[in-house]
Enzyme design. Structure first.
Site, PDB file in Angstrom:
ATOM      1  N   TYR A  27      -2.639  -0.911  10.067  1.00 16.47           N
ATOM      2  CA  TYR A  27      -2.622  -1.124   8.605  1.00 16.47           C
ATOM      3  C   TYR A  27      -1.232  -0.821   8.050  1.00 16.47           C
ATOM      4  CZ  TYR A  27      -4.282  -0.901   3.750  1.00 16.47           C
ATOM      5  OH  TYR A  27      -4.471  -1.123   2.397  1.00 16.47           O
ATOM      6  N   SER A  43       0.863  -1.189   0.000  1.00 15.71           N
ATOM      7  CA  SER A  43       0.000   0.000   0.000  1.00 15.71           C
ATOM      8  C   SER A  43       0.897   1.236   0.000  1.00 15.71           C
ATOM      9  CB  SER A  43      -0.836  -0.048   1.284  1.00 15.71           C
ATOM     10  OG  SER A  43      -1.369   1.209   1.600  1.00 15.71           O
TER      11      SER A  43
HETATM   12  P1  NDP Z   1     -11.834  -4.951  -1.344  1.00 14.60           P
HETATM   13  O1  NDP Z   1     -12.489  -4.681  -0.034  1.00 14.60           O
HETATM   14  O2  NDP Z   1     -12.611  -4.849  -2.597  1.00 14.60           O
HETATM   15  O3  NDP Z   1     -11.126  -6.365  -1.326  1.00 14.60           O
HETATM   16  C1  NDP Z   1     -10.637  -6.968  -0.171  1.00 14.60           C
HETATM   17  C2  NDP Z   1     -10.635  -8.442  -0.450  1.00 14.60           C
HETATM   18  O4  NDP Z   1     -10.033  -9.125   0.652  1.00 14.60           O
HETATM   19  C3  NDP Z   1     -12.033  -8.992  -0.626  1.00 14.60           C
HETATM   20  O5  NDP Z   1     -12.031  -9.803  -1.771  1.00 14.60           O
HETATM   21  C4  NDP Z   1     -12.244  -9.821   0.630  1.00 14.60           C
HETATM   22  O6  NDP Z   1     -13.021 -10.977   0.367  1.00 14.60           O
HETATM   23  C5  NDP Z   1     -10.838 -10.223   0.984  1.00 14.60           C
HETATM   24  N1  NDP Z   1     -10.682 -10.515   2.408  1.00 14.60           N
HETATM   25  C6  NDP Z   1     -10.636  -9.647   3.447  1.00 14.60           C
HETATM   26  N2  NDP Z   1     -10.512 -10.316   4.596  1.00 14.60           N
HETATM   27  C7  NDP Z   1     -10.486 -11.634   4.284  1.00 14.60           C
HETATM   28  C8  NDP Z   1     -10.396 -12.826   5.034  1.00 14.60           C
HETATM   29  N3  NDP Z   1     -10.308 -12.815   6.382  1.00 14.60           N
HETATM   30  N4  NDP Z   1     -10.383 -14.004   4.379  1.00 14.60           N
HETATM   31  C9  NDP Z   1     -10.475 -14.036   3.035  1.00 14.60           C
HETATM   32  N5  NDP Z   1     -10.593 -12.952   2.260  1.00 14.60           N
HETATM   33  C10 NDP Z   1     -10.594 -11.756   2.890  1.00 14.60           C
HETATM   34  O7  NDP Z   1     -10.610  -3.933  -1.363  1.00 14.60           O
HETATM   35  P2  NDP Z   1      -9.359  -3.728  -2.343  1.00 14.60           P
HETATM   36  O8  NDP Z   1      -9.528  -4.438  -3.614  1.00 14.60           O
HETATM   37  O9  NDP Z   1      -9.124  -2.284  -2.340  1.00 14.60           O
HETATM   38  O10 NDP Z   1      -8.182  -4.396  -1.482  1.00 14.60           O
HETATM   39  C11 NDP Z   1      -7.363  -5.443  -1.958  1.00 14.60           C
HETATM   40  C12 NDP Z   1      -5.987  -5.282  -1.356  1.00 14.60           C
HETATM   41  O11 NDP Z   1      -5.413  -4.079  -1.831  1.00 14.60           O
HETATM   42  C13 NDP Z   1      -5.978  -5.184   0.174  1.00 14.60           C
HETATM   43  O12 NDP Z   1      -4.866  -5.896   0.677  1.00 14.60           O
HETATM   44  C14 NDP Z   1      -5.815  -3.700   0.409  1.00 14.60           C
HETATM   45  O13 NDP Z   1      -5.222  -3.440   1.660  1.00 14.60           O
HETATM   46  C15 NDP Z   1      -4.921  -3.339  -0.750  1.00 14.60           C
HETATM   47  N6  NDP Z   1      -4.871  -1.923  -1.081  1.00 14.60           N
HETATM   48  C16 NDP Z   1      -5.978  -1.260  -1.550  1.00 14.60           C
HETATM   49  C17 NDP Z   1      -5.883   0.077  -1.882  1.00 14.60           C
HETATM   50  C18 NDP Z   1      -7.026   0.850  -2.419  1.00 14.60           C
HETATM   51  O14 NDP Z   1      -6.902   2.060  -2.606  1.00 14.60           O
HETATM   52  N7  NDP Z   1      -8.168   0.241  -2.702  1.00 14.60           N
HETATM   53  C19 NDP Z   1      -4.630   0.814  -1.744  1.00 14.60           C
HETATM   54  C20 NDP Z   1      -3.547   0.021  -1.259  1.00 14.60           C
HETATM   55  C21 NDP Z   1      -3.677  -1.283  -0.944  1.00 14.60           C
HETATM   56  P3  NDP Z   1     -14.489 -11.198   1.060  1.00 14.60           P
HETATM   57  O15 NDP Z   1     -15.295  -9.992   0.684  1.00 14.60           O
HETATM   58  O16 NDP Z   1     -14.982 -12.464   0.460  1.00 14.60           O
HETATM   59  O17 NDP Z   1     -14.206 -11.301   2.525  1.00 14.60           O
END
Ligand code: NDP
Length: 254
Positions: free
Chosen positions: A157, A144
């Site tokens: 985070y 991130s």
């Molecule tokens: P989303 O909330 O769309 O995606 C998060 C994903 O993580 C979901 O698919 C969710 O699946 C899964 N997830 C969370 N907790 C669990 C768990 N305990 N077990 C299994 N799956 C889990 O957000 P983003 O696409 O934005 O995030 C994806 C990654 O990118 C993350 O690591 C985030 O920190 C990182 N990121 C995002 C940024 C942004 O601006 N969006 C910037 C920098 C980093 P489900 O819904 O099925 O639980």
């Protein structure tokens, strides 16, 4: 082009059922990979599988809760059982609890650290034997801007995402001998479910991101298709331990 061809490769994407994870999954699928979508939400998993299959690629879902060690191990074991191999692991599942550090409980700290960082350790640990056996492997960890910067609401985070970068470097040095490359992607501000919540909670966030980002827009999940293919394919065979920003220039703006 062979350098970017993923035909016959099997990729697990944690959190591949939406947002950035699905953007990467679709990119790798277009390059020929078979995708295993690994999230908690069964309906989202199925919708993502349908979308990837609709694009003409092979995909299936394995439900996982990355907070559970056994669930991470079962994800990898079931993938190898179903496909006979594992070539690419994308540790993308993640979440945030936005609070000042003094308001954090220990349980909240562990939830963020375990969701974002320990999960990536566990899945990589479980994947290593299959990758070693296959003679190659690609591990892609999602960091991130908080891998680089700090923010008042991001103590756990930022710790988890900084840890992703350092863990990637350490694993890269450990597993280079096995032809396994381990790299991190550091997304800028991307329009997903995660940041839609942040925009509701943090006044002025939307505008401040636009102002600071030289590309003058928020990122979208599709922006991660190309970098995922690169880090999953032969094109990146001499790239390991790197942390690559995909942020429209956010982190280099003075
Ligand atoms: P989303 O909330 O769309 O995606 C998060 C994903 O993580 C979901 O698919 C969710 O699946 C899964 N997830 C969370 N907790 C669990 C768990 N305990 N077990 C299994 N799956 C889990 O957000 P983003 O696409 O934005 O995030 C994806 C990654 O990118 C993350 O690591 C985030 O920190 C990182 N990121 C995002 C940024 C942004 O601006 N969006 C910037 C920098 C980093 P489900 O819904 O099925 O639980």
């Amino acid at each position: 082009m062979k350098l970017f061809d993923l035909t016959g490769r099997v990729a697990v994407v944690t959190g591949g059922n939406g947002g950035i994870g699905l953007g990467m999954a679709l990119g790798m699928a277009e390059a020929g990979a078979t995708i295993v979508v690994a999230g908690r939400d069964a309906a989202k998993n199925q919708a993502a599988v349908k979308q990837i299959q609709g694009a003409g690629a092979k995909a299936s879902a394995i439900p996982v809760d990355v907070l559970e060690e056994e669930s991470c191990r079962a994800l990898i074991a079931d993938t190898v059982k179903a496909h006979g191999r594992l070539d690419i692991l994308v540790n993308n599942a993640g979440m945030s609890i936005r609070k000042q550090p003094e308001q954090y409980t220990l349980a909240e700290w562990h939830t963020v650290m375990d969701s974002n960082l320990t999960s990536a350790f566990l899945c990589s640990h479980a994947a290593y034997p299959a990758m070693k056996k296959g003679g190659a492997g690609k591990i892609i960890n999602i960091g991130s801007m908080m891998s680089i910067f700090g923010a008042p609401f991001a103590t756990a985070y930022a710790a988890s995402k900084g840890g992703m970068v350092q863990m990637s470097k350490a694993m890269a040095t450990a597993w280079a001998k096995d032809n396994i490359q381990v790299n991190a992607i550091l997304p800028g501000w991307i329009d997903t479910a995660l940041t839609r919540r942040a925009r509701e909670q943090i006044t002025g966030l939307h505008e401040s991101v636009l102002k600071r980002t030289p590309a003058a827009r928020w990122g979208v999940p599709d922006d991660f298709a190309g970098i995922a293919v690169f880090l999953a394919a032969a094109a990146s065979d001499f790239v390991t331990g790197a942390a690559i920003t995909v942020d429209g220039g956010y982190s280099v703006q003075g």
